[in-house]
Structures are given as structure tokens and as C-alpha cells.
Design an enzyme around this catalytic site. Structure first.
Site, PDB file in Angstrom:
ATOM      1  N   GLY B 149      -5.925  -1.276   7.445  1.00 26.79           N
ATOM      2  CA  GLY B 149      -4.571  -1.803   7.608  1.00 26.79           C
ATOM      3  C   GLY B 149      -3.646  -1.244   6.547  1.00 26.79           C
ATOM      4  O   GLY B 149      -4.082  -0.716   5.516  1.00 26.79           O
ATOM      5  N   CYS B 150      -2.340  -1.362   6.799  1.00 26.01           N
ATOM      6  CA  CYS B 150      -1.362  -0.782   5.871  1.00 26.01           C
ATOM      7  C   CYS B 150      -1.371  -1.498   4.521  1.00 26.01           C
ATOM      8  O   CYS B 150      -1.432  -0.859   3.465  1.00 26.01           O
ATOM      9  CB  CYS B 150       0.024  -0.804   6.499  1.00 26.01           C
ATOM     10  SG  CYS B 150       0.550  -2.420   7.123  1.00 26.01           S
ATOM     11  N   TYR B 151      -1.326  -2.831   4.530  1.00 26.09           N
ATOM     12  CA  TYR B 151      -1.343  -3.566   3.261  1.00 26.09           C
ATOM     13  C   TYR B 151      -2.655  -3.342   2.499  1.00 26.09           C
ATOM     14  O   TYR B 151      -2.630  -3.081   1.297  1.00 26.09           O
ATOM     15  CB  TYR B 151      -1.131  -5.065   3.503  1.00 26.09           C
ATOM     16  CG  TYR B 151       0.265  -5.454   3.921  1.00 26.09           C
ATOM     17  CD1 TYR B 151       1.363  -5.220   3.096  1.00 26.09           C
ATOM     18  CD2 TYR B 151       0.497  -6.082   5.131  1.00 26.09           C
ATOM     19  CE1 TYR B 151       2.647  -5.609   3.471  1.00 26.09           C
ATOM     20  CE2 TYR B 151       1.776  -6.475   5.524  1.00 26.09           C
ATOM     21  CZ  TYR B 151       2.842  -6.236   4.684  1.00 26.09           C
ATOM     22  OH  TYR B 151       4.113  -6.618   5.060  1.00 26.09           O
ATOM     23  N   THR B 153      -4.568  -0.843   2.417  1.00 34.45           N
ATOM     24  CA  THR B 153      -4.620   0.493   1.820  1.00 34.45           C
ATOM     25  C   THR B 153      -3.966   0.501   0.437  1.00 34.45           C
ATOM     26  O   THR B 153      -4.568   0.938  -0.546  1.00 34.45           O
ATOM     27  CB  THR B 153      -3.926   1.519   2.753  1.00 34.45           C
ATOM     28  OG1 THR B 153      -4.637   1.539   3.998  1.00 34.45           O
ATOM     29  CG2 THR B 153      -3.904   2.901   2.139  1.00 34.45           C
ATOM     30  N   GLY B 318      -0.622   4.544   5.227  1.00 33.40           N
ATOM     31  CA  GLY B 318      -0.947   3.203   5.704  1.00 33.40           C
ATOM     32  C   GLY B 318      -1.374   3.154   7.158  1.00 33.40           C
ATOM     33  O   GLY B 318      -1.725   2.091   7.661  1.00 33.40           O
TER      34      GLY B 318
END
Lengths: 346, 346, 346, 346
Positions: B149-151, B153, B318
Site C-alpha cells: 500500500g502507499c502509506y 511504503t 507508492g
């Protein structure tokens, strides 16, 4: 009509004072000062403030302006404010200082963080910290009010009920603030030019922002013991607003609903504080142009952490609106006079 | 030429995969799917991607597209991805799944946070978490990679050297993330319309965001013991980027310079990690359009807290950039192929 | 490898040249100059350009740098560029000047609009106007190319097919341009600070912008008779892009489809011009980061007016991308080398 | 207290009416309608409007609400407004319609541009076009006012003194408008989602925007002969404001100063019009939150063209502020009541 002077009225907080006071029925602006813009009209610097077309900036000559006003708002840079405030205060004027010069009660702390000596410690002792929710009575009797910093306003108001009611471990407080770019002031600085800020997001002054001791001073006073906090400010691509996210380990009570009740009780009579319902959280966009501090909170049960978030308009509740609120208290005007506006949305 | 299919190619991550792969010398796009936009050209949805004028969306019929591609990127919603991934994986294809369906190794945790059953636990066991800095070797041998997931990462990459080297008290971790609005996806939702987001700033999904268990899974694996974190995401008025500010109590070492050295050593050979010099901190604006994760850090000596900040482009490192990085690893291409771009500034 | 110098490399166009040329396989940057930033690293000014960490700014000493490069890009202020360009040109170097100093063929017009004398009229006569779509052959044989202004690029490319084919009454041309704020350059100027520009929109330099004679020079050359235009630039709250809306009375043909055909034929072989289909119009967001000029048009039958709209990225096609295109032409490289990127969206 | 109903109060213009009227001392809001949001609180849709916490949306049932209010503001979609307006008008209520349904006096023109029949032509004849600067007396006697469109407001006010005084060739008028995104309304539409609009700029509805006949109707009435105009709207990445740039060939007088005098005389007694001094031009940022129309102008002597620019806040002077102005006129209240605010800047 109360005669009002604004010293340092060419920046955003000065402009905001002018804007607010234009709708204040008890006040007339008699003096605006600016060294750089002396001789210019207010409208040359603020085309939006067209009703002040005939108000002209003059240099800050304390002798010249002393008799022209009853109340002096000081929107001068830190350090420069010291002597001017002292002068008007000793002459018996009412002074509301928007700089940091009279906020920190401990001179050593001031000198450590601001790197300048404080030369007016006698006057400093008379200054009242202008967070009306904490010091309403003192403010109403004060002649010198030190208007709080923008970040401390959002942080202290968010943490006050939790610290006061001993809900949290005060050694664990983390404060993460996100400010609109007007917080940097009105200045010709490449770092704050449009193309450098827009579409960006960054932290600054990590572990060393000067609002840290101000937050610590007030939280310590509330707790009755010294508190240190970890505070990180960020700059974000919008004009107005500060959003502050706060974290602290919970002590006993761990129920969101119950904690919201504590907050509601604490602020029950406050005209500018809105504790939001469970599951509802603020947005800086909803308080823009208002003197509100909106507060939301939730318990993170998995980590036993209380998360408190606040949103204010940094130029209003974080500076000029709060300053006018303080003037209203000092002069015995209705508290919300000239501060009734709801948020301009969108 | 490697034949590549993108399932769910009408959103921002799908469009970003197309943009990146257009400059990949070893790849040709053979299939793009979208239920809603079947029959339309890529350029109808992405006028910027004009070189794909002749590429037409088709419905996701697994049987029809199986033989058309060697590698399948899955940019489908969580839950929908499960069965499609399983199908291509069992048919021997290489699959890179950008959804959350194969990221959480513990099925119970997945079902608790995503509220859907996981029906393909055998396949789940074969999935490798696609954070290349942690799992490079496994990825290079994998047929199924679950793209992070972006967060997670930005958070895991920031905390990894600190947790791995036991620099911090892992019970004290606070993660405060600020995402650009593209993180919400490409959708017709009033909440993400221009006038609701612009000039605003808010927190969301407090204490319950689904990326929490993903962060905890990886930090626990690094620490060798269960870790829980307090994670708060915010939405900010810019297109791209995630800025994450992390806080943790320091254990022994309390010197910024020394900790930066730990970070530099840990990431010495990483092409996409930049540990910044002391006193320097990242800005999402400087990594826009890149596959970089930039890291800055400082010790707050007064509170004995380590503050780590990271900046990534949420659509690149991300999401889609990291996915292409994973493809390069899986296929034995040079790691940075098609991912060399420096930031578009301003 | 071709050795390239960039004189005046601390602004946005200089930074953009560095970014583009980093992916140019035939070029190496050997010199970057800046008076103010001499001694600093490129990365001190452009954290995004991290691959240039070892490239150091030096003062612009023509003697010192003469032998260090084969091609000189000049991104100096107007007036300052004159003598430097002349020096390198007479030394036999290839020069691409991004200033206005060698764009206007008539010295009197230059001196009238720029208020400085032109001291190098011999060299001026050798300069080729660097709009490749109009002067491709001349550019490929030139040693000195005057790179067009950002507004003229979008305006001339939009009007060229209409004027060339005598579709419109050339006495009636109105050009209304909207530029992103990077067009104002990288400078510490209150007028371009974030809070002054954001959420604003205004016109500037009405009836007197210096790009007017440049547009008129080229349209007059196309028409074979003197043309004057009404040109109004505006500044808008986004980083990159110029959107130009043009109006002219139609002569004979009044059918949108037919006029689009004229435009398509005119630009049939142009790699960087995209004439859009009927009913489709450009958006600066779709060409960001590209060297494209996208063109849409429609006939307003009720007023017999042709409306042409163009979108470019002002730092790419409007400045540095076009400059690299010109270098490719001058050196015989493939035209699109290093200029292939599609738009970064969103 | 005057009882006021707002039909269609869930959009931006409805919210703006509520915000303005909260400070109107003669008015109380008794009814707000919304089909979709019936049963919800105003604060559910507009967290900024916290003082309306107890005001609940109800469905628009004309019979139910008839007796609850004296004045009805209609903020319904075009076409839907027709019958509701007719009902309240025939029942003797005062109606201010913010839709387009009663703006065009010629039914054929209405039906041609809006593609729906007009079923209430008797009522249409009684409607007064609510541009107070042109129709003040009629408005003060009217029971039905058709509030002007946002684009026509800025365009007609800019052109009125020039057309009235026969300064320009009315066959040559070009109107180029740039609107903030709130002009598109409050809706879940991908086209107006944050990441599609932000950092973009585009034209739309070229040669066919429905505000064209409204502008033409009023300019024709001023000129005493039929006028057609070329009008192009654009959408820009800011919340509020319309900036309009207008072009017309000059007839006799060609001196900027003299023309400014004409404009100043024409608008000498207008509380909401500001004709700026020579060399000064408006910015939408300076009128945000106000009911002002600011006008700047200059003669382009080289092309004998008059360039007029106006800035308004599309939700205030372009919609709800103007509607309240009309109510004030209709009810005999002071014209500027509740409309005194100066611009919120920055």
C-alpha cells in the site's frame, strides 16, 4: 468610539485586524504604522480593504502616535516589539501584543529560544497570556495581553481538557501541526513563492520551533508540573488554517464518548470552541474566516492512545481574531463582537 | 518483448502503469481491462496518454485474456482481485497485485480489517510482499507479488533501519501521514470534488485505516516480535505525494549524525532510497514523478524522540512505480529500467 | 558526447534544461553558471535534480568556459544575453538563446519594447527564430537560434494554419493567454508569493506585453503583410502551462470540420503538434511535462468567428523543451530525442 | 422579521444564501428544501454553517411551505424552477429565482438554448431581470426577480457603460471568462473532482454556452439594437471568482482616462461597483466573499481596441449576494444590508 492603533499593519495579521475591526461597532482605526510603506494607503497594500482608502501608513514613532489611540495592537516582529510594548504599557495604554515577546513568563526560556535578551522584565511580569479560554478573568483586568502563537492556540486548546482531567500520560505527548502558507507571513522569500509551495508538503524547524516552549509553558501550568512535548510543524499548500493532530497515551478512561463529554463540559460556555460529535472531525476549510477552534477526538484502543485533532484559521483564532476577542474582554464589550462570521465555504 | 496486461486500467494507478511502461524497452502492453469503459480508447480516459490511441479497453474476461499476456498487473478493488489473481497465478502467469488482497499473511487479520473472507489461502501463501528493499531476493523468484500500500511504503521504509537496529522503543511508534488527493482514487465522489478538497485539510479513518495491519505485519517481522502502531492518515490539497512523519522513543543512541549513518548503511545499495544529509528534509514536490523514497531524520533531544520523515510519490513508489520495479526484479531486467526519471519541478 | 553549457542555470528554465538533458543519450553537461549561486551544487538549488549532485555552479566567465562546451544554452535575462551570445557565436560555437535578445529581427522594434539598445546587429542577422514548425530547415543549418517566448509559441502555432491559408481577417485577431505562475520565473517577489497568487486570477501587462511584437513579427511573415494583434496575458494559480484562446473573424470557409482538416494537413508531419478531433479541446493538465502543443478549434457560426485554443507546458514547449528540440535539429540528432515523455497526470 | 424560504438549499448558492442571511437583521430562515437531503440538518451538508444546527431540510412540497415564508429564493436546476416559481408568484409571494427560467424575455430564445418548453409565459412577462445596476426601480416594485447568471453579471456590468455611451463597435465584442470551479455547482462528477481540475486549465462549452443569449439580451437592450457576442468560458483551479476579459473595437474616443471617467460617472452611485484607477486592474482574490464587481480598463492604441476586465465572486455578486441585494430592493431594506463584508484575503 474606541480609538485603535495597529503597529505593523502591512502584513497578513495586520490586514486581518483591519478587516475584522471594520465591522466592530465600538472601534475606529486611527493609526496604522509601517516603516517600508509609510505614506502609502492601506488600499495600496490591501486592495481588498477598499473601505480604508483614506487611511495612510505612517512610521512607528511612539511619541507621535501615543495620544492618537487608546488601544494598541502590536503586529511587529519578535524582538522589535519589546520596547514599543513597554513604552505604551508604561504610558497607561492598553496593549495587545501579537509578537512572542511577552508570551514566555520565564525570561531564560525566552532568551534561549529567541536568542535576544529581554530588557523589560518588569513589564513582562504584568503581561497576561491571551488565551481567553484559560485566562478570561485575568485578561478582562489586564492592560497588557500577550496574544498566543498560532500553533500553541490549536495545540493547547486541544490538550487542555485531557491534561487538566489527567486523562493522559503527559510524558508521551506528540503534536503534529500542518499550517497554511499565510503562517509564514507576508514576505518576498523564494521559499514561499507560489511554485515552491504549490503541490508540495514539507516539515520545517523540526525539534526546534519556537512555539514549543509556549505550548510547554501552558501545559505545565495546567498539569501543575513540567511537561515537555514533541512538536513538528509542516507547511501545506493552502492559504489559511492550522490542523493539529495530537497523540498521548491514555491513563484510565479509555472510552471515546466519555472523553468527548469531558471536553464538552470543559468548554461548555466557550463561544469559539466547538467539540464535535463522536465520529466527526474538523477540516480547516470549515473554519476559514472564523474565530473558531473545532475539536475532534477518538481513542485508538489498540494502542491505548488518545488522538485529538483541532482546526483553526491561523489568521483569526490563531492571531487577529483572538486579539480582537482579547480587546473585547479587556474593554468589556460583548465577547463575540465583530467575530460572529461563519466559515466562507467553499 | 514481454507481453503485459493491466486489469483495471481506468484509474490513476492503471494510467500511471501505462505511462511508465511506455518508456520500458522490454515491454509491450497487450491488454487493458475496464468494465465501465470497455470499448473506449485509453485516450478517451487519459488524454495525456496519446501514444496509446489504438489501445482499447475490454471487459475483464480471464479466459479471453489469459493467452494474450505473460505478466498481469492487477489494479482492481480489494476483494475483487482475489479470484482473478488466483486464476492467473494457477495458470502459471506472473502476477503483480496492486490491491490489498494478498498483502496480509494472516488470513484472520485480512478478514478482520477488510470484512470479506479470503478464499484462496493456498495462493496467498505463495505471495511475496513487494517491498523490494526488504524482499528483493524473494521477489526475484516469485510468481505472485503483493504490491505494498502507499502509506505502508513510506512508513515501513522510514522505520525499517530504526526497528532493525533496535534504536527505538517499538511500543511508542506514532505515524502521521499526509496524502495528496490522488490517493483517494479516480472517482465521482462529492467528498473528493475540487471545491471540497481545495483549501482544506483533514484527517480521516482515524484509528481504523486498513493500512495499519500492513505496517504492523512488516515492522513485527523486522523486530521479531508483535508491534502495534498508531497511524493517522490525512488528505491534503495536492495531487501526488505522501509525506509521513514518524515518532518513536529512542533507546540508547541519541545522536542524529550516528543514526543517519545507520540509515545510510542500511540503504547503501538501494537505487530508490535517498537518506538526506543532516539538517535536510524531503518535500513531496521534489519526488513527484519519481520512484524515490526520500528520508530525513532528527533526534529531538529534549524528549528523547526520534523523528523520521519520508516523502514518496504515492502513484509511483507508492503504487505503479514500485509495481514496475517488482516486474523488473521478477523478470531479471535492470532494476531501474523505465524508472529513472528525476522529479518534475516545479 | 556533445558537451553542453547552460548559462543562467539557477532558474526554472535552466533547471528544466538539466532535467531534460539528463535523459539525452548524446549529451553531457559540462558547465552551469550562476552569479548568485557560484560554488553551490545544482542539488542545493534543485533537490529534485539529485543526479547532478556533483555539478557545481560557476560564475559566467566567457573566457573560462569557452573551451568546455560545444553548445551553449543561454537562460539569462533580456539585455544581459546580448554580448554573451555574440561572444560564443563569433567563436564558432552553437548557441541557443532563451532570452528575447535575438528574436526580433527589426532592431527598432526590439529597442522600442525592451528599452535597451541592441549592440550586436551583425550577429542578430544570423539568428534564426527557433520555432521549429516554421523554420526547421534554417534551424538545422543555424549556429545561433533565438528560442521563442512562451506566449508566442502557443499563439503562433495556433494561428499559423489560419493565417497561412487566409482563413481569417488578420485585422481582427484577439489573443487571450493564461499562464501558470512558473512563467514569472524563479524569484523572491511578493507579487508571486504563494498567498498572493493562490485562489487568485488576474490580467497583467495589458496592451504592453513584450511578447506582442514577437507574435506580430511571425504572423506578419506568414501573412506577407503587417499584422497587429491584441494580446492579453493572465496569471493563474497553477505551476505549469499556458492556455491561449484566440479569436478572429472568418473570411470564406466557415465549417469547423473543414478548418480542422486545414490544421491537420499543415501539421501532418510535426511530432509535437496535436490537432484534436472536432468537439475535443486541450487542457494544460494533459500536456504537463511534455513538449506538445495541443490545438482545438471551433467556428462560432453566430458571430462568424474562429476560436482556436492551444495548450502547452510553458517550461517545455514554451522554453526548454523547444530549446532541446532546436539543439536536436542543429546537431542532426533525432528530433524527439529526450522529448518523448507523455504528460504526468494527475 | 421577514420569513424566508430557500428552495434547493443543498448546493453552493443555497449555502451561500444561508451564510449571508445569517447576518441579515431583518430576516429569519423558516424553510430549506432538498429532495436528496430531506430530514438532514443544514450542518450535515455544511459543517461551516454551524449556527443552523437546528434547521432541517424538507422536500419541496409547495403546498406545505406556502404559508411558512414571505420571500422564496429558488436555487433549483433550470427547467425545474418554472412551475414552482409560477406557483408562489401566483399566490402573491415575492420570488427571487436563481435559475435561468425567467431570465430570457423571448420564449423562443429560451427554448432554443435550454431545449425545454416554457409553460408559464404569463408569469415570465412579469419577471424583472435582477441586475440591480440596470433595473433598480423595476426590481423595487417587482414580485418576481430573475437573478442574473454569474457570467452575464461580470460581462454586462463591464460592457454596459461602453455600449450605452456608444464607445465601441458592438459587432466586434469578444468576452473571455475564467471561472472558479464552484461555478460548476456542488456535484459528484469526475470532471470536477480535485485531481482532474487542480493544476489544469481549459475552455468548455465553446460557442454554445447558455449564458450567451442572456448577455446578448441585455446588451441589445442597452444598445437599442440586436447584438451578438462571442463568449468563451473557462474553468480554473480556484474555488470562487469569475474574471472576465472583454474586447471591442473603439469608435471615436480612444483615451483610457476619458473612458474611465465615463465608467465612473455611469456607476457613481452604485454601492457594489468599483471602477479602478488608471493602471490598476482587479484580481478575483481581492473580491472573494464580497458583493463587489471591480472593473479595470485600458485602451490598446495599436489596435484601437478597448480592453475591459471585471472580477466578481461568482457565488456572491454572481449569485447569492446579488439575490440578497434584490431582496433588499424589493423589501425596501437598505441596499447593502448583510452585504457589507470586505474581501477575505489571503
Amino acid at each position: 468610539m474606541l480609538k485603535v492603533a495597529i503597529c505593523g499593519a502591512s502584513g497578513y495579521t495586520g490586514g486581518e485586524l483591519l478587516r475584522i475591526l471594520a465591522s466592530h461597532p465600538e472601534v475606529t482605526i486611527t493609526v496604522v504604522t509601517s516603516e517600508k510603506s509609510a505614506g502609502k494607503r492601506v488600499t495600496d497594500l490591501f486592495p481588498n480593504l477598499y473601505k480604508y482608502h483614506n487611511l495612510i501608513y505612517e512610521p512607528l514613532s511612539v511619541g507621535n502616535i501615543l495620544d492618537k489611540a487608546d488601544v494598541f495592537f502590536m503586529a511587529l516582529p519578535h524582538g522589535e516589539s519589546q520596547s514599543v510594548v513597554d513604552f505604551f504599557f508604561r504610558k497607561g495604554k492598553r496593549v495587545i501584543d501579537l509578537s512572542a515577546d511577552y508570551r514566555l513568563r520565564d525570561v531564560k526560556v525566552y532568551e534561549e529560544w529567541y536568542k535576544v535578551p529581554h530588557k523589560f522584565q518588569g513589564t513582562l511580569k504584568k503581561a497576561v497570556f491571551g488565551l481567553s479560554e484559560l485566562y478570561r478573568k485575568k485578561i478582562s483586568r489586564a492592560n497588557l495581553v500577550a496574544n498566543p502563537g498560532c500553533y500553541p492556540t490549536g495545540a493547547i486548546l486541544g490538550l487542555y481538557p485531557a491534561v487538566k482531567n489527567k486523562l493522559v500520560d503527559v510524558t508521551s505527548i506528540v503534536i503534529d501541526s500542518k499550517s497554511g502558507t499565510s503562517g509564514a507571513g507576508r514576505k518576498s522569500d523564494l521559499e514561499y513563492s507560489y511554485c515552491e509551495v504549490n503541490e508540495g508538503f514539507k516539515a520545517y524547524a523540526l525539534a526546534r520551533h519556537r512555539h514549543t516552549p509556549e505550548i510547554e509553558q501552558e501545559l505545565s501550568a495546567i498539569a501543575g508540573k513540567p511537561i515537555r512535548v514533541t512538536f513538528t510543524p509542516h507547511i501545506a499548500p493552502f492559504d489559511r488554517g492550522i490542523f493539529t493532530t495530537m497523540y498521548a497515551r491514555l491513563m484510565k478512561i479509555k472510552d471515546t464518548k466519555q472523553i468527548i463529554e469531558f471536553f464538552k463540559e470543559t468548554y461548555a460556555n466557550e463561544p469559539f470552541i466547538r467539540v464535535l460529535e463522536m465520529g466527526t472531525f474538523p477540516d480547516v476549510k470549515h473554519v476559514r474566516g472564523t474565530n473558531l477552534c473545532e475539536i475532534g477526538l477518538i481513542v485508538n484502543a489498540r494502542t491505548e492512545t488518545l488522538i485529538i485533532v483541532t482546526a483553526i484559521d491561523n489568521l483569526m483564532k490563531g492571531a487577529s481574531g483572538q486579539a480582537v476577542h482579547n480587546m473585547n474582554l479587556m474593554m468589556g464589550f460583548p465577547e463575540t463582537m465583530a467575530l460572529e462570521a461563519m466559515g466562507l465555504f467553499p
